[in-house]
Scaffold this motif. Structure first.
Motif, short mmCIF file in Angstrom:
data_model
loop_
_atom_site.label_atom_id
_atom_site.label_comp_id
_atom_site.label_asym_id
_atom_site.label_seq_id
_atom_site.Cartn_x
_atom_site.Cartn_y
_atom_site.Cartn_z
N MET A 1 0.82 -1.19 0.00
CA MET A 1 0.00 0.00 0.00
C MET A 1 0.87 1.26 0.00
N LYS A 2 1.89 1.30 0.85
CA LYS A 2 2.76 2.47 0.92
C LYS A 2 3.55 2.66 -0.37
N LEU A 3 3.97 1.55 -0.97
CA LEU A 3 4.73 1.63 -2.21
C LEU A 3 3.87 2.25 -3.32
N ASN A 4 2.62 1.86 -3.40
CA ASN A 4 1.72 2.41 -4.40
C ASN A 4 1.52 3.92 -4.17
N TYR A 5 1.38 4.33 -2.92
CA TYR A 5 1.22 5.75 -2.59
C TYR A 5 2.45 6.55 -3.02
N PHE A 6 3.64 6.04 -2.68
CA PHE A 6 4.86 6.75 -3.04
C PHE A 6 5.08 6.76 -4.54
N THR A 7 4.72 5.67 -5.19
CA THR A 7 4.87 5.60 -6.65
C THR A 7 3.97 6.63 -7.31
N LYS A 8 2.76 6.75 -6.82
CA LYS A 8 1.82 7.73 -7.38
C LYS A 8 2.33 9.16 -7.15
N GLN A 9 2.80 9.43 -5.96
CA GLN A 9 3.34 10.76 -5.64
C GLN A 9 4.55 11.08 -6.51
N PHE A 10 5.43 10.11 -6.65
CA PHE A 10 6.63 10.29 -7.46
C PHE A 10 6.26 10.53 -8.92
N SER A 11 5.27 9.79 -9.40
CA SER A 11 4.81 9.97 -10.77
C SER A 11 4.25 11.37 -10.98
N THR A 12 3.50 11.87 -10.02
CA THR A 12 2.95 13.22 -10.11
C THR A 12 4.06 14.26 -10.13
N VAL A 13 5.05 14.09 -9.28
CA VAL A 13 6.17 15.03 -9.24
C VAL A 13 6.94 15.00 -10.57
N LYS A 14 7.17 13.81 -11.10
CA LYS A 14 7.88 13.71 -12.38
C LYS A 14 7.09 14.40 -13.49
N ARG A 15 5.78 14.21 -13.50
CA ARG A 15 4.96 14.83 -14.55
C ARG A 15 5.04 16.36 -14.45
N TRP A 16 4.95 16.91 -13.25
CA TRP A 16 5.02 18.37 -13.09
C TRP A 16 6.40 18.89 -13.47
N MET A 17 7.43 18.14 -13.11
CA MET A 17 8.78 18.57 -13.48
C MET A 17 8.95 18.56 -14.99
N ALA A 18 8.44 17.54 -15.64
CA ALA A 18 8.55 17.46 -17.10
C ALA A 18 7.77 18.58 -17.77
N THR A 19 6.57 18.85 -17.27
CA THR A 19 5.76 19.93 -17.83
C THR A 19 6.44 21.28 -17.64
N THR A 20 6.98 21.50 -16.46
CA THR A 20 7.67 22.76 -16.19
C THR A 20 8.89 22.92 -17.09
N LEU A 21 9.67 21.86 -17.22
CA LEU A 21 10.85 21.92 -18.08
C LEU A 21 10.45 22.18 -19.52
N PHE A 22 9.41 21.52 -19.97
CA PHE A 22 8.94 21.68 -21.34
C PHE A 22 8.50 23.13 -21.59
N CYS A 23 7.75 23.70 -20.66
CA CYS A 23 7.30 25.10 -20.80
C CYS A 23 8.48 26.06 -20.80
N MET A 24 9.43 25.84 -19.91
CA MET A 24 10.59 26.72 -19.84
C MET A 24 11.42 26.64 -21.12
N LEU A 25 11.56 25.45 -21.69
CA LEU A 25 12.29 25.31 -22.94
C LEU A 25 11.58 26.02 -24.08
N ALA A 26 10.25 25.91 -24.12
CA ALA A 26 9.50 26.58 -25.17
C ALA A 26 9.64 28.10 -25.05
N ILE A 27 9.55 28.61 -23.83
CA ILE A 27 9.69 30.05 -23.62
C ILE A 27 11.11 30.50 -23.97
N ALA A 28 12.11 29.73 -23.56
CA ALA A 28 13.50 30.08 -23.88
C ALA A 28 13.73 30.05 -25.39
#
Length: 149
Positions: free
Chosen positions: A1-28
């Motif tokens: 149960m804890k592993l699934n929770y952490f995996t989901k949280q980690f996945s969300t963080v990775k997605r936000w980081m990728a989106t942020t990086l993608f936006c910053m690259l487009a703006i740059a």
């Protein structure tokens, strides 16, 4: 149960980081293209690049061209992400011998979610590119107005 929770949280963080990086690259990408289009004019101290109406128009045209290229890049990236999601779902489908297993259903749901988010992210990024292009155009117009008075 804890592993699934952490995996989901980690996945969300990775997605936000990728989106942020993608936006910053487009703006740059748009930023770099709009301001460094005429480097020979920057080396000449006697030229009034900003005061020239033609130069302002050139900057605006270059910003529009770069925004168009950035949008094409964004769309291509979104298409590649969606295609990869489809391919991965198909691989899971082939590996499970079409028996409707949990893994197969999950892979199809994940592929649909990834495709939906790719479309949403590309739309948001394109909107940010448009805002940046419009800000450049407004700034150039303001400068041209200030020098024409």
């Amino acid at each position: 149960m804890k592993l699934n929770y952490f995996t989901k949280q980690f996945s969300t963080v990775k997605r936000w980081m990728a989106t942020t990086l993608f936006c910053m690259l487009a703006i740059a990408f748009v930023w770099q293209g709009g301001f460094f289009s005429n480097t020979s004019a920057m080396a000449d101290p006697t030229a009034t690049l900003i005061a020239s109406k033609d130069a302002g128009d050139q900057v605006q045209e270059k910003a529009s061209e770069d925004a168009g290229r950035a949008k094409n890049f964004i769309q291509d990236t979104a298409d590649k992400v969606k295609q990869t999601a489809k391919n991965n779902a198909n691989k899971v489908d082939q590996a499970t011998d079409d028996n409707g297993s949990f893994a197969e259903r999950k892979a199809k749901r994940d592929a649909a979610t990834i495709q939906k988010r790719a479309d949403e992210d590309s739309a948001r990024t394109k909107k940010a590119v448009d805002k940046t292009k419009n800000a450049v155009e407004r700034t150039v117009d303001s400068i041209k107005d200030a020098f024409s008075k």
